[in-house]
Design an enzyme around this catalytic site. Structure first.
Site, mmCIF file in Angstrom:
data_model
loop_
_atom_site.group_PDB
_atom_site.id
_atom_site.type_symbol
_atom_site.label_atom_id
_atom_site.label_comp_id
_atom_site.label_asym_id
_atom_site.label_seq_id
_atom_site.Cartn_x
_atom_site.Cartn_y
_atom_site.Cartn_z
ATOM 1 N N ALA A 20 74.339 71.531 51.235
ATOM 2 C CA ALA A 20 74.604 72.789 51.071
ATOM 3 C C ALA A 20 73.274 74.382 51.675
ATOM 4 C CB ALA A 20 74.023 72.834 49.316
ATOM 5 N N HIS A 116 81.626 64.237 49.527
ATOM 6 C CA HIS A 116 82.079 65.202 47.724
ATOM 7 C C HIS A 116 83.049 65.577 48.145
ATOM 8 C CE1 HIS A 116 77.118 64.563 47.818
ATOM 9 N NE2 HIS A 116 78.055 63.300 48.039
ATOM 10 N N CYS A 148 104.570 68.522 34.936
ATOM 11 C CA CYS A 148 103.877 68.383 33.942
ATOM 12 C C CYS A 148 103.203 68.644 32.584
ATOM 13 C CB CYS A 148 103.710 66.889 34.095
ATOM 14 S SG CYS A 148 101.739 66.975 34.474
ATOM 15 N N SER A 186 69.571 69.938 53.724
ATOM 16 C CA SER A 186 69.850 68.878 52.736
ATOM 17 C C SER A 186 68.664 67.925 52.157
ATOM 18 C CB SER A 186 70.983 67.467 52.293
ATOM 19 O OG SER A 186 71.194 67.022 51.711
ATOM 20 N N ASN A 211 65.859 71.460 57.437
ATOM 21 C CA ASN A 211 65.339 71.711 56.136
ATOM 22 C C ASN A 211 64.533 72.423 55.617
ATOM 23 O OD1 ASN A 211 66.976 71.214 53.454
ATOM 24 N ND2 ASN A 211 65.627 70.459 52.859
HETATM 25 N N1 APR Z 1 67.663 76.434 56.988
HETATM 26 C C1 APR Z 1 66.835 75.132 56.614
HETATM 27 N N2 APR Z 1 66.876 74.514 55.388
HETATM 28 C C2 APR Z 1 67.745 74.971 54.270
HETATM 29 C C3 APR Z 1 68.334 76.208 54.641
HETATM 30 C C4 APR Z 1 68.422 77.283 55.222
HETATM 31 N N3 APR Z 1 68.829 78.651 56.005
HETATM 32 N N4 APR Z 1 69.160 76.754 53.192
HETATM 33 C C5 APR Z 1 68.784 76.575 51.909
HETATM 34 N N5 APR Z 1 67.819 74.646 53.235
HETATM 35 C C6 APR Z 1 67.365 74.160 52.479
HETATM 36 C C7 APR Z 1 66.764 73.555 50.687
HETATM 37 O O1 APR Z 1 65.126 74.213 51.303
HETATM 38 C C8 APR Z 1 67.137 72.487 50.335
HETATM 39 O O2 APR Z 1 66.057 71.409 50.118
HETATM 40 O O3 APR Z 1 68.490 72.990 52.055
HETATM 41 C C9 APR Z 1 68.266 72.019 50.752
HETATM 42 C C10 APR Z 1 69.553 71.703 50.361
HETATM 43 O O4 APR Z 1 69.645 71.123 49.081
HETATM 44 P P1 APR Z 1 70.181 71.267 47.790
HETATM 45 O O5 APR Z 1 70.444 72.283 47.844
HETATM 46 O O6 APR Z 1 70.574 69.958 47.317
HETATM 47 O O7 APR Z 1 71.889 70.868 48.369
HETATM 48 P P2 APR Z 1 72.584 69.558 48.769
HETATM 49 O O8 APR Z 1 71.601 68.256 49.753
HETATM 50 O O9 APR Z 1 72.793 69.121 49.906
HETATM 51 O O10 APR Z 1 73.103 69.217 47.397
HETATM 52 C C11 APR Z 1 73.192 67.526 47.273
HETATM 53 O O11 APR Z 1 73.899 67.720 45.284
HETATM 54 O O12 APR Z 1 74.897 68.659 43.095
HETATM 55 C C12 APR Z 1 75.040 67.718 44.366
HETATM 56 O O13 APR Z 1 77.451 67.598 45.070
HETATM 57 C C13 APR Z 1 76.364 68.161 44.899
HETATM 58 O O14 APR Z 1 76.128 67.596 47.719
HETATM 59 C C14 APR Z 1 75.608 67.898 46.563
HETATM 60 C C15 APR Z 1 74.524 67.104 46.699
#
Ligand code: APR
Length: 247
Positions: A20, A116, A148, A186, A211
Protein backbone atom coordinates in the site's frame (compact mmCIF):
# COMPACT_ATOMS: atom_id res chain seq x y z
CA UNK A 1 25.50 6.29 -7.44
CA UNK A 2 22.20 4.82 -6.21
CA UNK A 3 22.82 1.49 -4.40
CA UNK A 4 19.49 0.31 -5.84
CA UNK A 5 20.54 1.17 -9.40
CA UNK A 6 23.82 -0.73 -8.95
CA UNK A 7 21.88 -3.88 -7.94
CA UNK A 8 19.42 -3.51 -10.84
CA UNK A 9 22.30 -3.03 -13.32
CA UNK A 10 23.86 -6.41 -12.48
CA UNK A 11 20.59 -8.31 -12.03
CA UNK A 12 19.31 -10.68 -14.73
CA UNK A 13 15.79 -10.93 -13.28
CA UNK A 14 14.47 -8.22 -10.95
CA UNK A 15 11.01 -8.60 -9.40
CA UNK A 16 9.11 -5.85 -7.57
CA UNK A 17 6.88 -6.66 -4.57
CA UNK A 18 4.54 -3.71 -3.88
CA UNK A 19 2.32 -2.84 -0.94
CA UNK A 20 0.00 0.00 0.00
CA UNK A 21 2.97 2.34 0.48
CA UNK A 22 3.33 2.33 -3.33
CA UNK A 23 0.11 4.35 -3.65
CA UNK A 24 0.31 6.86 -0.77
CA UNK A 25 2.09 9.27 -3.14
CA UNK A 26 -1.02 9.02 -5.31
CA UNK A 27 -3.05 10.24 -2.32
CA UNK A 28 -4.44 6.86 -1.18
CA UNK A 29 -4.18 5.79 2.46
CA UNK A 30 -2.18 2.76 3.45
CA UNK A 31 -3.26 0.41 6.25
CA UNK A 32 -0.69 0.52 9.04
CA UNK A 33 1.43 3.68 8.78
CA UNK A 34 1.81 4.95 12.33
CA UNK A 35 0.48 8.41 11.43
CA UNK A 36 -2.29 7.68 8.92
CA UNK A 37 -2.98 3.99 8.32
CA UNK A 38 -6.55 2.99 7.43
CA UNK A 39 -6.62 0.37 10.18
CA UNK A 40 -5.56 2.87 12.85
CA UNK A 41 -9.16 3.96 13.41
CA UNK A 42 -11.14 1.15 11.78
CA UNK A 43 -11.40 -2.52 12.67
CA UNK A 44 -10.42 -4.56 9.58
CA UNK A 45 -12.36 -7.56 10.86
CA UNK A 46 -15.59 -5.52 10.89
CA UNK A 47 -15.00 -4.17 7.38
CA UNK A 48 -12.72 -6.38 5.31
CA UNK A 49 -13.50 -9.87 6.59
CA UNK A 50 -15.70 -12.39 4.74
CA UNK A 51 -17.98 -12.54 7.82
CA UNK A 52 -18.68 -8.80 7.56
CA UNK A 53 -20.77 -9.36 4.42
CA UNK A 54 -23.29 -11.19 6.58
CA UNK A 55 -22.89 -9.51 9.98
CA UNK A 56 -22.13 -5.92 8.98
CA UNK A 57 -23.25 -5.57 5.35
CA UNK A 58 -24.18 -1.85 5.38
CA UNK A 59 -20.76 -0.89 6.85
CA UNK A 60 -19.04 -3.28 4.42
CA UNK A 61 -20.77 -1.62 1.42
CA UNK A 62 -20.04 1.91 2.74
CA UNK A 63 -16.36 1.03 3.25
CA UNK A 64 -15.88 -0.40 -0.25
CA UNK A 65 -17.91 2.40 -1.88
CA UNK A 66 -15.45 4.78 -0.21
CA UNK A 67 -12.42 2.76 -1.42
CA UNK A 68 -13.75 2.59 -5.00
CA UNK A 69 -14.36 6.34 -4.99
CA UNK A 70 -10.83 6.96 -3.58
CA UNK A 71 -9.34 4.72 -6.28
CA UNK A 72 -11.28 6.60 -8.99
CA UNK A 73 -10.45 10.04 -7.54
CA UNK A 74 -6.68 9.43 -7.60
CA UNK A 75 -4.27 8.01 -10.15
CA UNK A 76 -1.00 6.16 -10.62
CA UNK A 77 1.99 8.21 -9.41
CA UNK A 78 5.45 8.68 -10.96
CA UNK A 79 6.66 5.51 -9.25
CA UNK A 80 4.00 3.36 -10.98
CA UNK A 81 4.98 4.88 -14.33
CA UNK A 82 8.72 4.39 -13.74
CA UNK A 83 8.15 0.70 -12.95
CA UNK A 84 6.11 0.29 -16.15
CA UNK A 85 8.96 1.96 -18.10
CA UNK A 86 11.53 -0.32 -16.43
CA UNK A 87 9.46 -3.36 -17.48
CA UNK A 88 9.33 -2.06 -21.08
CA UNK A 89 13.14 -1.71 -21.00
CA UNK A 90 13.58 -5.21 -19.62
CA UNK A 91 14.95 -3.93 -16.28
CA UNK A 92 12.23 -5.68 -14.24
CA UNK A 93 10.57 -9.03 -14.95
CA UNK A 94 7.24 -8.23 -13.31
CA UNK A 95 5.43 -7.05 -10.18
CA UNK A 96 3.89 -9.06 -7.34
CA UNK A 97 1.40 -6.72 -5.69
CA UNK A 98 -0.75 -6.84 -2.56
CA UNK A 99 -2.61 -3.76 -3.81
CA UNK A 100 -6.13 -3.96 -5.22
CA UNK A 101 -6.26 -0.52 -6.85
CA UNK A 102 -5.38 -1.04 -10.50
CA UNK A 103 -2.60 1.59 -10.67
CA UNK A 104 0.16 -0.73 -11.92
CA UNK A 105 -2.19 -1.78 -14.77
CA UNK A 106 -3.15 1.83 -15.55
CA UNK A 107 0.55 2.82 -15.62
CA UNK A 108 1.14 0.12 -18.26
CA UNK A 109 2.86 -2.73 -16.39
CA UNK A 110 1.98 -6.04 -18.09
CA UNK A 111 3.22 -8.83 -15.79
CA UNK A 112 1.39 -8.33 -12.49
CA UNK A 113 0.59 -11.05 -9.93
CA UNK A 114 -2.33 -9.62 -7.91
CA UNK A 115 -2.21 -11.49 -4.59
CA UNK A 116 -5.20 -9.74 -2.99
CA UNK A 117 -7.46 -9.36 -6.02
CA UNK A 118 -8.81 -6.40 -7.93
CA UNK A 119 -11.03 -3.57 -6.64
CA UNK A 120 -11.77 -2.56 -10.25
CA UNK A 121 -14.13 -5.51 -10.75
CA UNK A 122 -17.03 -7.00 -8.78
CA UNK A 123 -18.93 -10.29 -8.83
CA UNK A 124 -22.34 -11.61 -7.77
CA UNK A 125 -21.88 -13.94 -4.79
CA UNK A 126 -24.76 -16.10 -6.03
CA UNK A 127 -24.30 -16.52 -9.81
CA UNK A 128 -20.76 -15.11 -10.19
CA UNK A 129 -21.82 -12.61 -12.85
CA UNK A 130 -18.99 -10.05 -13.26
CA UNK A 131 -19.50 -6.29 -12.86
CA UNK A 132 -17.38 -3.15 -13.06
CA UNK A 133 -16.62 -1.36 -9.76
CA UNK A 134 -18.82 1.48 -11.07
CA UNK A 135 -21.61 -0.47 -9.32
CA UNK A 136 -20.12 0.78 -6.00
CA UNK A 137 -20.03 4.45 -7.01
CA UNK A 138 -22.44 6.75 -5.11
CA UNK A 139 -24.52 7.22 -8.27
CA UNK A 140 -25.50 3.52 -8.12
CA UNK A 141 -28.09 2.65 -5.51
CA UNK A 142 -28.16 -1.11 -5.85
CA UNK A 143 -25.62 -3.84 -5.10
CA UNK A 144 -28.07 -6.53 -6.27
CA UNK A 145 -27.29 -8.67 -9.30
CA UNK A 146 -29.46 -7.79 -12.30
CA UNK A 147 -29.57 -11.49 -13.29
CA UNK A 148 -30.43 -13.20 -10.01
CA UNK A 149 -30.77 -10.55 -7.30
CA UNK A 150 -27.71 -11.85 -5.45
CA UNK A 151 -25.26 -9.59 -3.55
CA UNK A 152 -22.52 -7.97 -5.65
CA UNK A 153 -19.13 -7.84 -3.83
CA UNK A 154 -15.65 -6.58 -4.81
CA UNK A 155 -13.23 -9.12 -6.39
CA UNK A 156 -10.77 -8.55 -3.52
CA UNK A 157 -9.47 -11.22 -1.13
CA UNK A 158 -11.13 -10.58 2.25
CA UNK A 159 -9.64 -11.61 5.57
CA UNK A 160 -10.65 -15.24 6.11
CA UNK A 161 -10.52 -16.05 2.38
CA UNK A 162 -7.96 -18.03 0.40
CA UNK A 163 -5.79 -16.33 -2.20
CA UNK A 164 -6.39 -17.35 -5.81
CA UNK A 165 -4.20 -20.30 -6.88
CA UNK A 166 -3.61 -18.66 -10.26
CA UNK A 167 -2.19 -15.49 -8.65
CA UNK A 168 -0.14 -17.45 -6.14
CA UNK A 169 1.35 -19.65 -8.89
CA UNK A 170 2.24 -16.65 -11.06
CA UNK A 171 3.75 -14.85 -8.04
CA UNK A 172 5.73 -17.97 -7.12
CA UNK A 173 7.05 -18.23 -10.70
CA UNK A 174 8.18 -14.58 -10.67
CA UNK A 175 9.76 -15.05 -7.23
CA UNK A 176 11.61 -18.24 -8.33
CA UNK A 177 13.06 -16.46 -11.38
CA UNK A 178 14.25 -13.47 -9.32
CA UNK A 179 17.89 -12.80 -8.53
CA UNK A 180 16.85 -9.38 -7.14
CA UNK A 181 13.63 -8.93 -5.12
CA UNK A 182 12.63 -5.34 -4.29
CA UNK A 183 9.91 -4.64 -1.68
CA UNK A 184 8.24 -1.24 -2.14
CA UNK A 185 5.95 0.07 0.63
CA UNK A 186 4.83 -2.89 2.70
CA UNK A 187 4.87 -3.57 6.46
CA UNK A 188 5.19 -7.28 5.48
CA UNK A 189 2.68 -8.11 8.21
CA UNK A 190 0.06 -10.14 6.29
CA UNK A 191 0.61 -13.76 5.29
CA UNK A 192 0.99 -15.57 3.01
CA UNK A 193 2.08 -12.50 0.99
CA UNK A 194 4.77 -11.62 3.51
CA UNK A 195 6.50 -14.98 2.92
CA UNK A 196 7.57 -14.04 -0.61
CA UNK A 197 10.56 -11.80 0.30
CA UNK A 198 12.10 -14.45 2.59
CA UNK A 199 11.43 -17.20 0.04
CA UNK A 200 13.17 -15.14 -2.65
CA UNK A 201 16.12 -14.65 -0.28
CA UNK A 202 16.19 -18.39 0.45
CA UNK A 203 16.32 -18.95 -3.34
CA UNK A 204 19.49 -16.89 -3.49
CA UNK A 205 18.04 -13.56 -4.58
CA UNK A 206 19.30 -10.29 -3.17
CA UNK A 207 16.57 -8.63 -1.09
CA UNK A 208 15.93 -4.86 -1.01
CA UNK A 209 13.28 -3.24 1.22
CA UNK A 210 12.19 0.34 0.52
CA UNK A 211 9.83 1.36 3.32
CA UNK A 212 9.47 4.41 5.57
CA UNK A 213 9.05 2.24 8.68
CA UNK A 214 11.16 -0.75 9.75
CA UNK A 215 9.80 -4.25 9.07
CA UNK A 216 10.54 -7.56 10.79
CA UNK A 217 12.23 -8.68 7.55
CA UNK A 218 14.71 -5.77 7.42
CA UNK A 219 17.40 -7.80 9.23
CA UNK A 220 17.50 -10.33 6.36
CA UNK A 221 17.66 -7.72 3.58
CA UNK A 222 20.82 -6.91 1.62
CA UNK A 223 19.74 -3.27 1.37
CA UNK A 224 17.16 -1.35 3.46
CA UNK A 225 16.08 2.15 2.44
CA UNK A 226 13.84 3.99 4.92
CA UNK A 227 13.01 6.74 2.43
CA UNK A 228 10.14 7.69 0.13
CA UNK A 229 9.52 5.22 -2.70
CA UNK A 230 9.13 8.05 -5.22
CA UNK A 231 12.45 9.69 -4.34
CA UNK A 232 14.24 6.31 -4.25
CA UNK A 233 12.93 5.26 -7.67
CA UNK A 234 13.67 8.68 -9.16
CA UNK A 235 17.29 8.49 -7.93
CA UNK A 236 17.71 4.94 -9.27
CA UNK A 237 16.07 5.89 -12.59
CA UNK A 238 18.48 8.79 -13.04
CA UNK A 239 21.47 6.57 -12.24
CA UNK A 240 20.28 3.89 -14.69
CA UNK A 241 20.25 6.46 -17.50
CA UNK A 242 18.77 4.94 -20.65
CA UNK A 243 19.83 1.38 -19.76
CA UNK A 244 17.73 -1.16 -21.59
CA UNK A 245 17.96 -4.94 -21.85
CA UNK A 246 15.82 -5.26 -24.96
CA UNK A 247 17.83 -6.24 -28.01
N1 APR B 1 7.47 5.50 0.69
C1 APR B 1 7.97 4.48 1.45
N2 APR B 1 7.23 3.77 2.34
C2 APR B 1 5.93 4.14 2.49
C3 APR B 1 5.34 5.19 1.75
C4 APR B 1 6.17 5.88 0.82
N3 APR B 1 5.72 6.90 0.07
N4 APR B 1 4.04 5.31 2.15
C5 APR B 1 3.83 4.36 3.10
N5 APR B 1 4.96 3.65 3.30
C6 APR B 1 5.14 2.46 4.15
C7 APR B 1 4.58 2.58 5.55
O1 APR B 1 5.58 3.01 6.45
C8 APR B 1 4.11 1.15 5.85
O2 APR B 1 5.07 0.44 6.63
O3 APR B 1 4.39 1.44 3.51
C9 APR B 1 3.99 0.47 4.47
C10 APR B 1 2.59 0.03 4.14
O4 APR B 1 2.26 -1.04 5.02
P1 APR B 1 0.71 -1.45 5.19
O5 APR B 1 -0.11 -0.24 5.37
O6 APR B 1 0.65 -2.54 6.21
O7 APR B 1 0.31 -2.05 3.76
P2 APR B 1 0.60 -3.49 3.19
O8 APR B 1 1.87 -4.05 3.72
O9 APR B 1 0.45 -3.41 1.72
O10 APR B 1 -0.63 -4.33 3.80
C11 APR B 1 -0.75 -5.68 3.38
O11 APR B 1 -2.87 -5.83 4.56
O12 APR B 1 -4.98 -5.07 5.14
C12 APR B 1 -4.27 -5.89 4.30
O13 APR B 1 -5.07 -6.53 2.19
C13 APR B 1 -4.46 -5.47 2.86
O14 APR B 1 -2.90 -5.77 1.02
C14 APR B 1 -3.04 -5.26 2.34
C15 APR B 1 -2.21 -6.06 3.32
Amino acid sequence: MSELAKLIEVSQSTVIFSGAGMSTESGLMDFRSADRGMWNNRNPIELADIEAIGTNRDEFIRFYKWRVQEMNNHQPNEGHHMLADWERRGLINGIITQNVENYHDLAGTRRIAKLHGDLGTMRCMNCNEQYSSQIYLPSHETTSCSSCGGFIRPNVVLFGEMLSQTSLQFAAQLMREADLFIVLGSSLSVSPANQFPMQAKANGAKLVIVNYEPTATDRYADLVIHESIGATLREADAALGGLSRLG
